[in-house]
Scaffold this active site. Sequence first.
Site, short mmCIF file in Angstrom:
data_model
loop_
_atom_site.label_atom_id
_atom_site.label_comp_id
_atom_site.label_asym_id
_atom_site.label_seq_id
_atom_site.Cartn_x
_atom_site.Cartn_y
_atom_site.Cartn_z
N ARG A 172 2.43 -38.90 29.60
CA ARG A 172 1.29 -39.11 30.49
C ARG A 172 1.67 -39.81 31.80
O ARG A 172 2.35 -40.83 31.80
CB ARG A 172 0.24 -39.95 29.76
CG ARG A 172 -0.97 -40.26 30.58
CD ARG A 172 -2.13 -40.56 29.71
NE ARG A 172 -2.13 -41.96 29.27
CZ ARG A 172 -3.19 -42.53 28.72
NH1 ARG A 172 -4.29 -41.84 28.53
NH2 ARG A 172 -3.13 -43.77 28.33
N ARG B 188 -1.51 -49.29 19.68
CA ARG B 188 -2.85 -48.90 20.15
C ARG B 188 -3.50 -47.92 19.18
O ARG B 188 -4.70 -47.98 18.94
CB ARG B 188 -2.76 -48.29 21.56
CG ARG B 188 -2.61 -49.36 22.63
CD ARG B 188 -2.05 -48.80 23.91
NE ARG B 188 -2.95 -47.87 24.56
CZ ARG B 188 -2.55 -46.84 25.31
NH1 ARG B 188 -1.27 -46.60 25.48
NH2 ARG B 188 -3.43 -46.07 25.89
N ARG C 159 -15.56 -50.59 21.74
CA ARG C 159 -14.35 -50.37 20.95
C ARG C 159 -14.44 -51.07 19.59
O ARG C 159 -13.53 -50.93 18.78
CB ARG C 159 -13.12 -50.94 21.67
CG ARG C 159 -12.72 -50.22 22.92
CD ARG C 159 -11.74 -49.10 22.60
NE ARG C 159 -10.41 -49.23 23.16
CZ ARG C 159 -10.07 -48.89 24.40
NH1 ARG C 159 -10.95 -48.48 25.26
NH2 ARG C 159 -8.82 -48.96 24.77
N ARG D 193 1.76 -45.79 32.57
CA ARG D 193 1.21 -47.09 32.19
C ARG D 193 2.20 -47.88 31.34
O ARG D 193 2.90 -47.32 30.52
CB ARG D 193 -0.08 -46.88 31.39
CG ARG D 193 -1.26 -46.61 32.28
CD ARG D 193 -2.46 -46.16 31.51
NE ARG D 193 -2.75 -46.91 30.30
CZ ARG D 193 -3.89 -46.82 29.63
NH1 ARG D 193 -4.85 -46.03 30.09
NH2 ARG D 193 -4.10 -47.51 28.54
P1 AMP Z 1 -7.91 -47.78 27.94
O1 AMP Z 1 -7.54 -47.46 29.34
O2 AMP Z 1 -9.34 -47.47 27.63
O3 AMP Z 1 -6.95 -47.17 26.93
O4 AMP Z 1 -7.77 -49.39 27.78
C1 AMP Z 1 -6.53 -50.04 28.00
C2 AMP Z 1 -6.54 -51.41 27.34
O5 AMP Z 1 -7.59 -52.22 27.90
C3 AMP Z 1 -6.81 -51.42 25.84
O6 AMP Z 1 -5.64 -51.16 25.08
C4 AMP Z 1 -7.32 -52.84 25.65
O7 AMP Z 1 -6.26 -53.79 25.72
C5 AMP Z 1 -8.17 -53.05 26.90
N1 AMP Z 1 -9.57 -52.61 26.70
C6 AMP Z 1 -10.22 -51.59 27.34
N2 AMP Z 1 -11.48 -51.47 26.91
C7 AMP Z 1 -11.66 -52.43 25.97
C8 AMP Z 1 -12.74 -52.80 25.13
N3 AMP Z 1 -13.93 -52.16 25.18
N4 AMP Z 1 -12.54 -53.84 24.27
C9 AMP Z 1 -11.38 -54.52 24.22
N5 AMP Z 1 -10.31 -54.20 24.96
C10 AMP Z 1 -10.44 -53.17 25.84
#
Ligand code: AMP
Length: 220
Positions: free
Chosen positions: A130, A174, A91, A163
């Site tokens: 969602r 986000r 990310r 979520r």
């Molecule tokens: P996601 O389900 O991929 O949208 O991830 C949900 C949350 O997890 C994100 O908003 C971040 O807070 C954290 N997160 C997930 N992957 C990462 C990553 N590669 N680096 C930093 N934070 C992450």
Amino acid sequence: MSARTILIMGPPGAGKGTQASHLVSEYNLRHVATGDMLRDAVSAGTPLGVEAKGFMDRGELLPDDLVIGLLREVIAGLREDQGVLLDGFPRTVAQAEALALMLGELDRGIDVVLDVQVPKEVLVERLSGRWICRTCQTPYNVNSNPPAAPGVCDKDGGELYQRDDDSADAVTNRLDVYTAQTAPVSGFYREQGLLAEVNGNQPLAEVRRSLDGCITSAAR
Ligand code: AMP
């Protein structure tokens, strides 16, 4: 020929989860989604989960070293013949650089980086509708991709939930975080000739077809 290493990226709400379910079964890949791993850690109350929760609820990224540490264990444990789909990692450019080193140690390269693109106003609409299965993580959208019965997963009958970070404030944050920190990762991979941009603002089957095309034409 080494096993496939495929990355899927795109802003929250781009449909990564839906497409990832298809890709892992179609290409027999291990699905490594950092967001899912972190949500599991939060539910289990592990030290990582306790540290992660605040960042996640605010829609902020976790510090790079925490997430890189989490990934290092997974990558190091991959069998040589096991293909992998990385979803939600890297990310940041620092994470992408760390990933290159980790894969290099295993003599693995990246086949293709799938970048699913969707306009911001569509993302906001999608995220607010969602719902996700608590058991198998399959995502639904009450407007565009509803389950057959409200609140129940079509695949395994699991309970659907929204979520915490799909609230309006967290969603806006986000998306801003994505633009500031994660969009540069696309540039990083574009320079390496690995980026395959896919229009995510079309019917699911069309997006799937485009992704399949990118994987087929990725240099092997
Ligand atoms: P996601 O389900 O991929 O949208 O991830 C949900 C949350 O997890 C994100 O908003 C971040 O807070 C954290 N997160 C997930 N992957 C990462 C990553 N590669 N680096 C930093 N934070 C992450």
